[in-house]
Structures are given as structure tokens and as C-alpha cells.
Design a protein around this motif. Structure first.
Motif, short mmCIF file in Angstrom:
data_model
loop_
_atom_site.label_atom_id
_atom_site.label_comp_id
_atom_site.label_asym_id
_atom_site.label_seq_id
_atom_site.Cartn_x
_atom_site.Cartn_y
_atom_site.Cartn_z
N UNK A 176 37.75 42.79 31.43
CA UNK A 176 36.70 42.42 30.48
C UNK A 176 37.04 42.74 29.03
N UNK A 177 38.08 43.51 28.80
CA UNK A 177 38.48 43.77 27.41
C UNK A 177 39.39 42.64 26.95
N UNK A 178 38.80 41.52 26.59
CA UNK A 178 39.57 40.35 26.18
C UNK A 178 39.03 39.73 24.91
N UNK A 179 38.17 40.45 24.20
CA UNK A 179 37.59 39.89 22.98
C UNK A 179 38.64 39.74 21.88
N UNK A 180 38.35 38.91 20.90
CA UNK A 180 39.34 38.51 19.90
C UNK A 180 39.96 39.69 19.14
N UNK A 181 39.22 40.78 18.98
CA UNK A 181 39.78 41.93 18.28
C UNK A 181 41.00 42.50 18.94
N UNK A 182 41.11 42.33 20.26
CA UNK A 182 42.26 42.89 20.97
C UNK A 182 43.56 42.18 20.61
N UNK A 183 43.47 40.93 20.17
CA UNK A 183 44.67 40.15 19.84
C UNK A 183 44.94 40.08 18.34
N UNK A 184 44.08 40.70 17.51
CA UNK A 184 44.20 40.55 16.07
C UNK A 184 45.53 41.06 15.53
N UNK A 185 45.91 42.29 15.90
CA UNK A 185 47.14 42.87 15.36
C UNK A 185 48.38 42.11 15.82
N UNK A 207 34.78 35.34 21.90
CA UNK A 207 33.86 35.89 20.91
C UNK A 207 33.22 37.18 21.41
N UNK A 208 32.79 37.19 22.67
CA UNK A 208 32.14 38.39 23.21
C UNK A 208 32.16 38.36 24.73
N UNK A 209 32.09 39.56 25.31
CA UNK A 209 31.96 39.72 26.76
C UNK A 209 30.80 40.68 26.98
N UNK A 210 29.77 40.21 27.64
CA UNK A 210 28.61 41.07 27.90
C UNK A 210 28.60 41.52 29.35
N UNK A 211 28.20 42.75 29.55
CA UNK A 211 28.07 43.36 30.88
C UNK A 211 26.65 43.86 31.00
N UNK A 212 25.91 43.29 31.94
CA UNK A 212 24.49 43.65 32.05
C UNK A 212 24.02 43.48 33.49
N UNK A 213 22.79 43.86 33.73
CA UNK A 213 22.20 43.71 35.04
C UNK A 213 22.01 42.23 35.35
N UNK A 214 22.38 41.83 36.57
CA UNK A 214 22.27 40.43 36.96
C UNK A 214 20.89 40.08 37.48
N UNK A 215 20.63 38.79 37.63
CA UNK A 215 19.36 38.33 38.17
C UNK A 215 19.45 38.05 39.67
N UNK A 216 20.60 37.64 40.14
CA UNK A 216 20.79 37.34 41.56
C UNK A 216 21.66 38.39 42.25
N UNK A 217 22.57 38.97 41.51
CA UNK A 217 23.43 40.04 42.00
C UNK A 217 23.32 41.22 41.04
N UNK A 218 23.78 42.40 41.45
CA UNK A 218 23.57 43.57 40.59
C UNK A 218 24.18 43.48 39.20
N UNK A 219 25.34 42.82 39.07
CA UNK A 219 26.10 42.88 37.82
C UNK A 219 26.36 41.47 37.29
N UNK A 220 26.09 41.26 36.00
CA UNK A 220 26.31 39.96 35.36
C UNK A 220 27.29 40.12 34.21
N UNK A 221 28.35 39.31 34.23
CA UNK A 221 29.34 39.29 33.16
C UNK A 221 29.31 37.90 32.53
#
Length: 266
Positions: A176-185, A207-221
Motif C-alpha cells: 500500500x505504500x505506492x503513493x507518488x511521494x515514494x517515487x519523487x526522489x 494520488x492516494x491510498x486509503x485504508x479504512x473499515x469496509x462495508x462488506x468485509x472488515x478492511x477496505x483499500x
């Protein structure tokens, strides 16, 4: 000296912890050897090899991701293996996830090939030192936490099967750590195209990766991107990690380019 981003990630991580887990997090953050290894790992990754960030910011970001996932899963009744098997408490599982996420890429200080194995070699004595400080009179507790920690480190590249929820979290938190800041340097220092650039350019579209509680399963990415090249990160990196993780049954995964339809993978 730590960057503002590193310090901000540490504060965010601390806010999700208490008790012995918080103590371990603070020990990790202030350990001079760990900080040195993370800096060298980044030099090798970015300067020598032209890859994405694998240093102090990345490892802190993975730790934050992992704690978000751990908290969401356990709050909804998903039991980690250390608890399920009667080997320890939930706090022990949390500490194993914390240690593995913080140390999983220190082997990049040696090189990319089999770096998960190098990470195990370099991390093992550090884990011993940290756990001995936190639990000086609890040999069995230290042993259980260390074993699960090392599984998480060894398994984070999918080359070695993971069998615990704890180790499975590391796989996905890393992916999940794939946001644009990781590739900037790497993009700034790159002098022309070379092998591996697809990882940098696809990451720059995230642009962003969100990690939150899911609606159908416990975890939503949810992965939000500015260009379709970002689907490479989702399909080739993140999905590969999720597919081999024991956490897969608990995940909803969505990705979309801004202004276009959302694609559901899981």
C-alpha cells in the motif's frame, strides 16, 4: 537528523499505540543502528539502483499502514495467530507487526537481491535487543514475538509463504505504500530511462491510498490515481501481495483514475 515527514509518521504511529507496543515503537524510532541501516538502505535503493524509496520514510509509512490494518481487523473480531494459537496476547501480535513493518527492508542496505533474507539477518539481533529491553524476564514471550516478526520480514516479497495474520498484514501494508511521494526522489535523480522505471512512473500516478473499515468485509483499500499507468502498481504489486496473504479474505479493494469509474478487484 530526521525529516519532518519522518517525525510526522512517528507521531501518527504513536497515536495508535499504548503500553508495551508504544514503548517498542519509541525504542525503534530512537535506535541509532536502525536509523543508520534505513539511511543506507535508501542510498542503495535510490542512488545506486534507481529504485523507489526503501528507507526511513517508507518503513515508517509501512508501520503506520500495518497498525491501521491491525486495528481495523482486531476491532472487528479478526483474531491474530499468536492469540488464536494460545501463544500470547493481542499486544504481542501488535508488537510483532510493528517490528516487522519497521525492519522489513533493512536488508536493502546490502542489495536488492534476496533482500528479505538479508533483512532477517540484520534484524534478528536488533529484535533481540529491543525485546530484551521491553521484556527482560520473559524469554518465551520474546521468542514468540521474534518468530512471528521474522516471518513477516521474510515473507514481505511473496517469495516465502506467510501463514499468520500478522505476517500477512506486512505484505499488504508494504504494497500500500505506492503513493507518488515514494517515487519523487528517484524521478529527480534519474538520468534517462532504465530497467525499473515502470515502478517509478506508475507510482507517480498514485494520488492516494486509503485504508479504512469496509462495508462488506472488515478492511477496505481504495487507490486513487491521476493516470491509468497507476493500475500497474495495483495489479502487479499490490494484488500480488494480497493474493498470497492470509488477510485476503477480509479485504475489499478498489482503484480508479480521477474522473473515471471505480474498478473493484476484491
Amino acid at each position: 537528523m530526521k525529516s519532518p515527514l519522518e517525525l510526522g509518521l512517528e507521531r501518527e504511529l504513536y497515536s495508535m499505540l499504548d503500553g508495551k507496543a508504544l514503548e517498542v515503537a519509541q525504542l525503534l524510532a530512537e535506535d541509532e543502528e536502525i536509523n543508520a541501516l534505513q539511511e543506507v538502505a535508501n542510498t542503495v535503493s535510490i542512488r545506486r539502483l534507481g529504485f523507489n524509496d526503501h528507507g526511513p520514510v517508507h518503513m515508517r509509512k509501512v508501520a503506520v499502514n500495518a497498525m491501521k490494518m491491525f486495528n481495523i481487523l482486531t476491532e472487528q473480531g479478526i483474531v491474530p495467530n499468536i492469540v488464536k494459537e494460545g501463544s500470547g496476547a493481542e499486544e504481542d501480535s501488535r508488537i510483532a507487526v510493528l517490528l516487522a513493518s519497521w525492519l522489513h527492508d533493512v536488508g536493502m542496505a546490502i542489495g536488492r537481491h534476496d533482500h528479505e533474507k538479508s533483512s532477517v539477518t540484520l534484524a534478528a539481533p536488533i529484535i533481540d535487543r529491543i525485546l530484551l529491553t521491553a521484556f527482560p524476564n520473559e524469554l518465551m514471550r520474546r521468542t514468540v514475538i521474534k518468530a512471528v516478526t521474522l516471518e513477516g520480514i521474510l515473507g514481505h516479497m511473496t517469495h516465502h509463504p506467510t501463514t499468520t495474520l500478522e505476517a500477512g498484514i506486512i505484505l499488504i501494508a508494504d504494497g500500500c505504500d505506492m503513493e507518488k511521494g515514494r517515487s519523487r526522489i528517484p524521478l529527480l535523480v534519474s538520468q534517462g530511462s532504465q530497467v525499473g522505471d515502470i515502478h517509478k512512473y506508475s507510482s507517480s500516478a498514485i494520488e492516494s491510498v486509503s485504508i479504512e473499515k469496509g462495508s462488506e468485509k472488515p478492511l477496505k483499500i481504495t487507490v486513487r490515481m491521476t493516470a491509468s499507468v497507476g493500475f500497474f502498481q495495483v495489479e502487479e504489486i499490490l494484488m500480488g501481495k494480497i493474493s498470497t496473504s492470509p488477510v485476503k479474505p477480509y479485504i475489499e479493494l478498489y482503484a480508479y483514475v480521477v474522473g473515471r469509474d471505480v474498478k473493484r478487484y476484491l
